[in-house]
Scaffold this motif. Structure first.
Motif, mmCIF file in Angstrom:
data_model
loop_
_atom_site.group_PDB
_atom_site.id
_atom_site.type_symbol
_atom_site.label_atom_id
_atom_site.label_comp_id
_atom_site.label_asym_id
_atom_site.label_seq_id
_atom_site.Cartn_x
_atom_site.Cartn_y
_atom_site.Cartn_z
ATOM 1 N N SER A 31 75.226 -33.124 -9.910
ATOM 2 C CA SER A 31 74.118 -33.861 -10.502
ATOM 3 C C SER A 31 72.807 -33.093 -10.328
ATOM 4 C CB SER A 31 73.976 -35.234 -9.823
ATOM 5 O OG SER A 31 72.766 -35.855 -10.178
ATOM 6 N N PRO A 32 71.939 -33.115 -11.339
ATOM 7 C CA PRO A 32 70.630 -32.485 -11.178
ATOM 8 C C PRO A 32 69.747 -33.224 -10.158
ATOM 9 C CG PRO A 32 70.811 -33.529 -13.342
ATOM 10 C CD PRO A 32 72.151 -33.639 -12.686
ATOM 11 N N LYS A 33 70.081 -34.459 -9.864
ATOM 12 C CA LYS A 33 69.330 -35.247 -8.884
ATOM 13 C C LYS A 33 70.064 -35.325 -7.548
ATOM 14 C CE LYS A 33 66.731 -37.968 -12.106
ATOM 15 N NZ LYS A 33 65.384 -37.549 -11.813
ATOM 16 N N GLY A 34 70.950 -34.372 -7.311
ATOM 17 C CA GLY A 34 71.798 -34.387 -6.118
ATOM 18 C C GLY A 34 71.034 -34.385 -4.813
ATOM 19 N N ASP A 35 70.038 -33.511 -4.711
ATOM 20 C CA ASP A 35 69.264 -33.447 -3.460
ATOM 21 C C ASP A 35 68.534 -34.753 -3.206
ATOM 22 O OD1 ASP A 35 70.088 -30.874 -2.941
ATOM 23 O OD2 ASP A 35 68.319 -29.937 -3.846
ATOM 24 N N GLU A 36 68.003 -35.328 -4.261
ATOM 25 C CA GLU A 36 67.282 -36.596 -4.119
ATOM 26 C C GLU A 36 68.237 -37.722 -3.730
ATOM 27 O OE1 GLU A 36 63.954 -39.207 -6.576
ATOM 28 O OE2 GLU A 36 64.933 -37.503 -7.566
ATOM 29 N N LEU A 37 69.432 -37.735 -4.317
ATOM 30 C CA LEU A 37 70.448 -38.738 -3.953
ATOM 31 C C LEU A 37 70.794 -38.659 -2.473
ATOM 32 C CD1 LEU A 37 73.055 -38.685 -6.855
ATOM 33 C CD2 LEU A 37 71.870 -40.688 -5.977
ATOM 34 N N LEU A 38 71.058 -37.460 -1.999
ATOM 35 C CA LEU A 38 71.418 -37.293 -0.588
ATOM 36 C C LEU A 38 70.253 -37.638 0.337
ATOM 37 C CD1 LEU A 38 73.557 -34.024 -0.783
ATOM 38 C CD2 LEU A 38 74.363 -36.386 -0.499
ATOM 39 N N GLY A 39 69.046 -37.280 -0.067
ATOM 40 C CA GLY A 39 67.867 -37.610 0.740
ATOM 41 C C GLY A 39 67.662 -39.108 0.848
ATOM 42 N N ARG A 40 67.793 -39.807 -0.279
ATOM 43 C CA ARG A 40 67.645 -41.271 -0.259
ATOM 44 C C ARG A 40 68.757 -41.922 0.551
ATOM 45 N NH1 ARG A 40 62.797 -43.408 -2.016
ATOM 46 N NH2 ARG A 40 62.001 -42.037 -3.621
ATOM 47 N N SER A 41 69.944 -41.389 0.433
ATOM 48 C CA SER A 41 71.071 -41.913 1.207
ATOM 49 C C SER A 41 70.806 -41.784 2.699
ATOM 50 C CB SER A 41 72.348 -41.173 0.833
ATOM 51 O OG SER A 41 73.406 -41.543 1.666
ATOM 52 N N ARG A 42 70.319 -40.614 3.124
ATOM 53 C CA ARG A 42 69.992 -40.402 4.552
ATOM 54 C C ARG A 42 68.885 -41.355 4.999
ATOM 55 N NH1 ARG A 42 70.970 -35.107 3.367
ATOM 56 N NH2 ARG A 42 68.830 -34.713 2.753
ATOM 57 N N GLU A 43 67.863 -41.492 4.159
ATOM 58 C CA GLU A 43 66.748 -42.372 4.500
ATOM 59 C C GLU A 43 67.227 -43.812 4.664
ATOM 60 O OE1 GLU A 43 62.337 -43.640 2.750
ATOM 61 O OE2 GLU A 43 63.498 -42.089 1.703
ATOM 62 N N LEU A 44 68.073 -44.263 3.747
ATOM 63 C CA LEU A 44 68.603 -45.622 3.849
ATOM 64 C C LEU A 44 69.475 -45.774 5.091
ATOM 65 C CD1 LEU A 44 68.986 -48.473 2.758
ATOM 66 C CD2 LEU A 44 70.847 -47.581 1.321
ATOM 67 N N SER A 45 70.314 -44.802 5.372
ATOM 68 C CA SER A 45 71.179 -44.871 6.561
ATOM 69 C C SER A 45 70.358 -44.958 7.840
ATOM 70 C CB SER A 45 72.098 -43.650 6.621
ATOM 71 O OG SER A 45 73.022 -43.683 5.577
ATOM 72 N N GLU A 46 69.304 -44.155 7.920
ATOM 73 C CA GLU A 46 68.445 -44.188 9.110
ATOM 74 C C GLU A 46 67.752 -45.535 9.257
ATOM 75 O OE1 GLU A 46 65.864 -40.814 8.573
ATOM 76 O OE2 GLU A 46 67.494 -39.379 8.912
ATOM 77 N N LEU A 47 67.270 -46.087 8.140
ATOM 78 C CA LEU A 47 66.617 -47.396 8.202
ATOM 79 C C LEU A 47 67.599 -48.484 8.626
ATOM 80 C CD1 LEU A 47 64.254 -47.473 5.106
ATOM 81 C CD2 LEU A 47 63.621 -48.022 7.454
ATOM 82 N N LEU A 48 68.801 -48.439 8.075
ATOM 83 C CA LEU A 48 69.801 -49.449 8.432
ATOM 84 C C LEU A 48 70.211 -49.325 9.893
ATOM 85 C CD1 LEU A 48 72.000 -49.527 5.207
ATOM 86 C CD2 LEU A 48 70.295 -51.201 5.958
ATOM 87 N N GLU A 49 70.255 -48.115 10.405
ATOM 88 C CA GLU A 49 70.566 -47.921 11.823
ATOM 89 C C GLU A 49 69.451 -48.503 12.699
ATOM 90 O OE1 GLU A 49 71.476 -44.321 14.990
ATOM 91 O OE2 GLU A 49 71.850 -43.992 12.856
ATOM 92 N N ARG A 50 68.212 -48.295 12.292
ATOM 93 C CA ARG A 50 67.080 -48.879 13.035
ATOM 94 C C ARG A 50 67.149 -50.400 12.994
ATOM 95 N NH1 ARG A 50 61.800 -46.326 10.765
ATOM 96 N NH2 ARG A 50 60.903 -47.861 12.184
ATOM 97 N N CYS A 51 67.516 -50.958 11.835
ATOM 98 C CA CYS A 51 67.666 -52.412 11.712
ATOM 99 C C CYS A 51 68.762 -52.915 12.658
ATOM 100 C CB CYS A 51 68.027 -52.810 10.279
ATOM 101 S SG CYS A 51 66.682 -52.687 9.092
ATOM 102 N N GLN A 52 69.876 -52.195 12.688
ATOM 103 C CA GLN A 52 70.989 -52.592 13.548
ATOM 104 C C GLN A 52 70.592 -52.552 15.022
ATOM 105 O OE1 GLN A 52 74.471 -50.090 13.280
ATOM 106 N NE2 GLN A 52 75.802 -51.721 14.027
ATOM 107 N N ASN A 53 69.912 -51.499 15.434
ATOM 108 C CA ASN A 53 69.481 -51.387 16.835
ATOM 109 C C ASN A 53 68.491 -52.486 17.199
ATOM 110 O OD1 ASN A 53 71.078 -49.116 17.222
ATOM 111 N ND2 ASN A 53 69.431 -47.691 16.771
ATOM 112 N N ALA A 54 67.540 -52.760 16.320
ATOM 113 C CA ALA A 54 66.560 -53.816 16.580
ATOM 114 C C ALA A 54 67.243 -55.176 16.614
ATOM 115 C CB ALA A 54 65.457 -53.792 15.521
ATOM 116 N N ASN A 55 68.214 -55.380 15.744
ATOM 117 C CA ASN A 55 68.930 -56.646 15.717
ATOM 118 C C ASN A 55 69.750 -56.841 16.999
ATOM 119 O OD1 ASN A 55 69.522 -59.019 14.083
ATOM 120 N ND2 ASN A 55 71.622 -58.244 14.075
#
Length: 155
Positions: free
Chosen positions: A83-107
């Protein structure tokens, strides 16, 4: 086309995860202050965010499956390679994963506080009902020996 849809789902979920993290932090404050009306409000605001995150996660999995890719990071990486947007897809995926991990730890932190409060309230109720002996001290600082406890209502 699927990559643009996935990118939009990631972007939307990053916003939802940020809102959820803010609510979890507010929840900690409300728990510490034992503000039950505020806790109820926070819970009612968390439910739609969790439902949306779950729904979008299912949609992402279905999109990857429809492209004959595995519905995980490996499948996303395979899509990103073509995909021409491959780097952006992976970056957003990492960002979402990190946020969800922070949510899980706080929860989890909030859950520990809730369990500690439950123990304290249970102990206080046990003392009031007379089913639990409070830890009292004698004049030498040792634990006092109390032969028989009566409920506070009968004292």
């Amino acid at each position: 086309m699927q990559d643009i849809t996935l990118l939009q789902l990631f972007t939307d979920d990053i916003g939802h995860a940020q809102s959820l993290l803010a609510l979890i932090e507010d929840e900690l404050d409300a728990l510490e202050k034992r503000d039950l009306p505020r806790l109820e409000s926070i819970l009612s605001n968390k439910r739609p965010l969790l439902a949306q995150l779950d729904e979008h996660g299912s949609q992402r999995s279905q999109l990857l499956l429809s492209l004959q890719l595995s519905p995980d990071l490996t499948g996303l990486q395979a899509l990103a390679e073509r995909s021409p947007k491959g780097d952006e897809l992976l970056g957003r995926s990492r960002e979402l994963s990190e946020l969800l991990e922070r949510c899980q730890n706080a929860n989890q932190r909030n859950g520990q506080l809730i369990r500690a409060n439950q123990l304290v309230v249970g102990s206080i109720l046990g003392i009031l009902r007379g089913t639990e002996t409070p830890n009292l001290y004698d004049s030498r600082g040792g634990a006092a020996k109390i032969a028989q406890q009566r409920p506070l209502s009968q004292a």
